[in-house]
Motif scaffolding. Structure first.
Motif, PDB file in Angstrom:
ATOM      1  N   HIS A 120     -29.859 -33.564  57.605  1.00 14.35           N
ATOM      2  CA  HIS A 120     -30.006 -32.765  57.098  1.00 14.35           C
ATOM      3  C   HIS A 120     -30.265 -31.158  56.676  1.00 14.35           C
ATOM      4  O   HIS A 120     -30.502 -30.238  55.691  1.00 14.35           O
ATOM      5  CB  HIS A 120     -31.315 -33.504  55.752  1.00 14.35           C
ATOM      6  N   ALA A 123     -27.383 -29.374  56.726  1.00 11.23           N
ATOM      7  CA  ALA A 123     -26.897 -28.687  55.680  1.00 11.23           C
ATOM      8  C   ALA A 123     -27.380 -27.702  54.678  1.00 11.23           C
ATOM      9  O   ALA A 123     -26.978 -26.979  54.197  1.00 11.23           O
ATOM     10  CB  ALA A 123     -26.468 -29.768  54.410  1.00 11.23           C
ATOM     11  N   PHE A 146     -27.633 -41.732  55.042  1.00  3.85           N
ATOM     12  CA  PHE A 146     -27.758 -40.687  55.217  1.00  3.85           C
ATOM     13  C   PHE A 146     -28.565 -39.387  53.431  1.00  3.85           C
ATOM     14  O   PHE A 146     -28.834 -38.787  52.867  1.00  3.85           O
ATOM     15  CB  PHE A 146     -27.302 -39.852  55.990  1.00  3.85           C
ATOM     16  N   ASN A 147     -26.896 -40.034  52.458  1.00  2.00           N
ATOM     17  CA  ASN A 147     -27.396 -39.324  51.671  1.00  2.00           C
ATOM     18  C   ASN A 147     -28.328 -39.901  50.442  1.00  2.00           C
ATOM     19  O   ASN A 147     -29.600 -38.629  49.949  1.00  2.00           O
ATOM     20  CB  ASN A 147     -26.684 -40.068  51.166  1.00  2.00           C
ATOM     21  N   PHE A 150     -30.991 -37.498  52.410  1.00  2.00           N
ATOM     22  CA  PHE A 150     -31.204 -35.712  52.098  1.00  2.00           C
ATOM     23  C   PHE A 150     -31.362 -35.596  50.378  1.00  2.00           C
ATOM     24  O   PHE A 150     -32.017 -34.386  49.938  1.00  2.00           O
ATOM     25  CB  PHE A 150     -29.504 -35.487  52.245  1.00  2.00           C
ATOM     26  N   ASP A 151     -31.637 -36.309  49.363  1.00  2.00           N
ATOM     27  CA  ASP A 151     -31.863 -36.222  48.345  1.00  2.00           C
ATOM     28  C   ASP A 151     -33.379 -36.526  48.380  1.00  2.00           C
ATOM     29  O   ASP A 151     -33.735 -35.720  47.776  1.00  2.00           O
ATOM     30  CB  ASP A 151     -31.366 -37.641  47.544  1.00  2.00           C
ATOM     31  N   TYR A 153     -34.954 -35.392  51.000  1.00  2.00           N
ATOM     32  CA  TYR A 153     -36.044 -33.995  51.331  1.00  2.00           C
ATOM     33  C   TYR A 153     -35.455 -33.273  50.515  1.00  2.00           C
ATOM     34  O   TYR A 153     -36.278 -31.795  50.216  1.00  2.00           O
ATOM     35  CB  TYR A 153     -34.743 -33.803  53.179  1.00  2.00           C
ATOM     36  N   LYS A 154     -34.120 -33.304  49.354  1.00  2.00           N
ATOM     37  CA  LYS A 154     -33.574 -31.669  48.642  1.00  2.00           C
ATOM     38  C   LYS A 154     -35.157 -31.565  47.654  1.00  2.00           C
ATOM     39  O   LYS A 154     -34.989 -31.022  47.137  1.00  2.00           O
ATOM     40  CB  LYS A 154     -32.885 -32.455  48.183  1.00  2.00           C
ATOM     41  N   ARG A 166     -25.159 -32.084  46.562  1.00  2.00           N
ATOM     42  CA  ARG A 166     -24.946 -32.723  47.865  1.00  2.00           C
ATOM     43  C   ARG A 166     -23.610 -30.746  48.403  1.00  2.00           C
ATOM     44  O   ARG A 166     -22.744 -31.093  47.892  1.00  2.00           O
ATOM     45  CB  ARG A 166     -24.653 -33.444  48.182  1.00  2.00           C
ATOM     46  N   TYR A 168     -22.566 -31.023  51.332  1.00  2.00           N
ATOM     47  CA  TYR A 168     -22.084 -31.540  52.415  1.00  2.00           C
ATOM     48  C   TYR A 168     -20.502 -32.969  51.991  1.00  2.00           C
ATOM     49  O   TYR A 168     -20.381 -32.949  50.915  1.00  2.00           O
ATOM     50  CB  TYR A 168     -22.493 -32.093  53.797  1.00  2.00           C
TER      51      TYR A 168
END
Length: 366
Positions: A120, A123, A146-147, A150-151, A153-154, A166, A168
């Motif tokens: 993450h 990205a 992973f999605n 990522f969300d 951490y975003k 996203r 990536y």
């Protein structure tokens, strides 16, 4: 020239000025050099932590074509990420580094945190430096989770207003992958294709091989004038064939059967594979021998091949016992357990190289 190639080529030209004998101190020299390099977006890069560079291993490969550089780190249960900047690819992403961030393609072998736990960050870094969205190759089951990571951490970074959607492009690889084309790469070093192969770990896993793509003139046109060949080609007649040469393979975590099930791993010019266990009998220093045996922390117990296989890894003795199967020019061993000291690793791999098959050079990546 795009941002990442501007940066990468300048660093590579710096690396190429050094002889192999000088590589031991090269990481620190690069750390000093990269402070002078600016991205085209005018973003200074000297804010990257020095530790990311001083701890990285650098190995120059002298193979027929192309000449490659490996930069990264691979420590079992801690972090694994190996960058090949000439091709623009990173194998696994268990640690975030400047040179890793600059590569547009990351090939993840499996979902364990020490192999993709910093993805993450890759990205986020690329978006902050206005780089193109990267492509991530990974086993299919990894994409959903992973999605979600990522969300999460975003949200935690409050990137909602600056990162729309996203940043990536994930490509999932099925559990029975074998010689599956997953990505075509065009670089200043030539044209390459990345293929995925199912391996044999404790979770769904894949390995990757990079093939160099070249055109070769068909035998019947050999020796003909190039102008005549061009005229024939204009008529629609095929005058050449596509040759795919496997130049570098990376297995990630796997039992040795994951290599044997994919013959191209045994024939690729350079094979990077794990060797988590070395078979060194040694009691952990914080316990006496009797207590260590009770808790199964004697290295001899943890290092036997059966337990190694149960954990989904490769034992050095397995590589030695099957040495005649390897046709690689260079076999690079990595992902050693943290229980081993550097001197122990060097000693064991040196012994293996001296007693191998006579055609393959075996070296450690430490």
């Amino acid at each position: 020239m795009n941002i990442e190639m501007c940066k990468t080529n300048e660093i590579l030209s710096f690396i190429d000025n050094f002889e192999d004998s000088e590589l031991d101190g090269l990481a620190e020299k690069i750390n000093k050099k990269i402070k002078d390099v600016k991205l085209k977006s005018l973003v200074q890069i000297d804010h990257f932590q020095k530790d990311n560079w001083c701890e990285l291993n650098i190995k120059k490969l002298s193979i027929k074509s192309p000449n490659l550089t490996l930069v990264g780190q691979s420590i079992a249960g801690c972090r694994s990420s190996i960058v090949i900047p000439e091709i623009g690819i990173v194998f696994d992403y268990g640690i975030n580094t400047l040179i890793g961030c600059g590569q547009p393609l990351v090939a993840i072998t499996h979902g364990h945190a020490d192999h993709m736990g910093s993805l993450h960050f890759h990205a986020f870094e690329r978006r902050m430096h206005l780089m193109a969205d990267p492509t991530y190759l990974m086993p299919e089951e990894c994409i959903e989770y992973f999605n979600k990571a990522f969300d999460a951490y975003k949200f935690l970074n409050r990137h909602g207003s600056t990162f729309v959607g996203r940043t990536y492009k994930p490509i999932g690889i099925g559990p029975v992958a074998k010689n599956v084309n997953v990505k075509l790469l065009q670089t200043p070093k030539g044209k390459f294709i990345v293929k995925a192969f199912a391996t044999d770990h404790t979770v769904p896993s894949v390995g990757y091989i990079v093939y160099e793509i070249r055109k070769k003139l068909l035998p019947e046109f050999t020796g003909m004038d190039s102008k005549d060949i061009a005229k024939i080609a204009k008529t629609g007649k095929i005058v050449s064939e596509i040759i795919e040469t496997p130049i570098i393979g990376y297995t990630g975590d796997t039992r040795i059967e994951g290599i044997f099930n994919n013959p191209d791993f045994l024939n690729v010019q350079v094979l990077i594979t794990e060797c988590s266990y070395l078979g060194i009998d040694k009691v952990e220093e914080h316990q006496d021998e009797d207590e260590a045996e009770d808790y199964d922390v004697v290295r001899g117990e943890g290092d036997n091949i059966l337990k190694c296989k149960a954990r989904g890894h490769i034992h050095l003795n397995e590589i030695y016992e099957n040495r005649e199967k390897f046709n690689n020019k260079l076999l690079i061993l990595c992902h050693f357990s943290r229980r081993y000291r550097k001197e122990e690793i060097l000693d064991k791999v040196s012994w293996l190289n001296n007693n191998f098959n006579g055609r393959t050079n075996v070296v450690p990546f430490i």
